[in-house]
Design an enzyme around this catalytic site. Structure first.
Site, short mmCIF file in Angstrom:
data_model
loop_
_atom_site.label_atom_id
_atom_site.label_comp_id
_atom_site.label_asym_id
_atom_site.label_seq_id
_atom_site.Cartn_x
_atom_site.Cartn_y
_atom_site.Cartn_z
N TYR A 95 24.29 3.02 -25.20
CA TYR A 95 23.19 3.36 -26.11
C TYR A 95 22.76 2.12 -26.88
O TYR A 95 21.56 1.82 -26.98
CB TYR A 95 23.63 4.46 -27.07
CG TYR A 95 22.53 4.97 -27.97
CD1 TYR A 95 21.63 5.92 -27.51
CD2 TYR A 95 22.39 4.50 -29.27
CE1 TYR A 95 20.61 6.39 -28.33
CE2 TYR A 95 21.39 4.96 -30.09
CZ TYR A 95 20.49 5.91 -29.62
OH TYR A 95 19.48 6.36 -30.43
N ASN B 19 9.14 8.17 -26.64
CA ASN B 19 10.19 8.74 -27.47
C ASN B 19 11.40 9.24 -26.69
O ASN B 19 12.50 9.29 -27.22
CB ASN B 19 9.59 9.90 -28.28
CG ASN B 19 10.63 10.79 -28.90
OD1 ASN B 19 11.32 10.40 -29.84
ND2 ASN B 19 10.77 12.01 -28.38
#
Length: 268
Positions: free
Chosen positions: A173, A105
């Site tokens: 990103y 995560n």
């Protein structure tokens, strides 16, 4: 008078093997999606290894899990550092003996930066966390799952809806989240021979401190600043638990969970 016959005793049944405890590791477990998911996994019977850079937030998560009656143990690690990751997973193996689930995560964003102004240092920092970090943690978990007995486990990577459609001015990103999809599919393929499943959850606008800015307005594809809907992070945590608790013969390769009215389908 005949001698009495000794009373026969029923044959004893063989003892059933004790069910192995289910062990899950969560990276970025000190806050946000990681913390919510770690708590949800513990609530559903997992013992949770909490992984993060700073000990104090991990201890806060451990305390929250303890209040629910669950069990968790913190392990500090920098996911961008290979030695740090290997040390943390070796500690997990030593402490628990096995690893059943990794929720991969940990990640970072970088705000909106136009391509012509994007600094190489910022690019490298985002890639180190969102791509190299995912690889390093997946590799360590995969090695443990392959070596343990019974063999196998499940790796769940946190992707993003940016793995499908970018926001403006987020090249690093977006690139890393597209790459995470490649990692997920590669592990799903290579893991077949070792009973290791791999899936990806792509999340849109979970309500965490990192998305507070969406209440005021974020850059849209047409150049506007507009507020965006968010959803309770518990919905994400429960979705990860669903993926984590599937039987070994089933796998969710891709799941998208998003705030219903956020601008993703037909974005911009």
């Amino acid at each position: 008078m005949s001698a009495s016959t000794p009373e026969s005793k029923p044959a004893s049944s063989p003892a059933l093997p004790r069910a192995l405890p289910r062990i899950a590791a969560v990276t970025g477990a000190g806050s946000g999606i990681g913390r919510a998911t770690a708590i949800a996994l513990a609530r559903n019977g997992f013992t949770v290894a909490l992984i993060g850079r700073r000990l104090e937030p991990l201890l806060d998560t451990q305390e929250a899990i303890g209040l629910t009656g669950g069990e968790a143990q913190p392990f500090t690690a920098d996911v961008t550092d290979a030695d740090s990751v290997e040390h943390a997973f070796a500690q997990i193996a030593q402490r628990f003996g096995r690893l059943d689930v990794l929720f991969n995560n940990a990640g970072r964003n970088a705000g909106a930066v136009p391509l012509e102004d994007y600094e190489l240092d910022l690019w490298n920092d985002v890639v180190a966390t969102n791509l190299t970090g995912v690889f390093l943690c997946a590799r360590a978990a995969y090695r443990q799952m392959k070596a343990q007995s019974p063999q196998g486990g499940r790796i769940i990577n946190n992707g993003s809806i940016s793995a499908h459609s970018p926001r403006p001015n987020t090249i690093a990103y977006t690139a890393t989240k597209h790459a995470v999809t490649g990692i997920t599919r590669s592990i799903a393929l290579e893991g077949r021979a070792h009973n290791i499943a791999c899936g990806q959850i792509d999340i849109g606008n979970a309500a965490t401190p990192l998305t507070e800015r969406m209440n005021k307005g974020v850059l849209q594809a047409d150049g506007r600043l507009a507020p965006e809907a968010r959803m309770d992070v518990e919905h994400v945590a429960n979705a990860v638990v669903h993926m984590a608790t599937l039987p070994p013969e089933a796998n969710i390769l891709d799941m998208t969970i998003m705030a219903t009215t956020m601008p993703f389908v037909g974005r911009g």
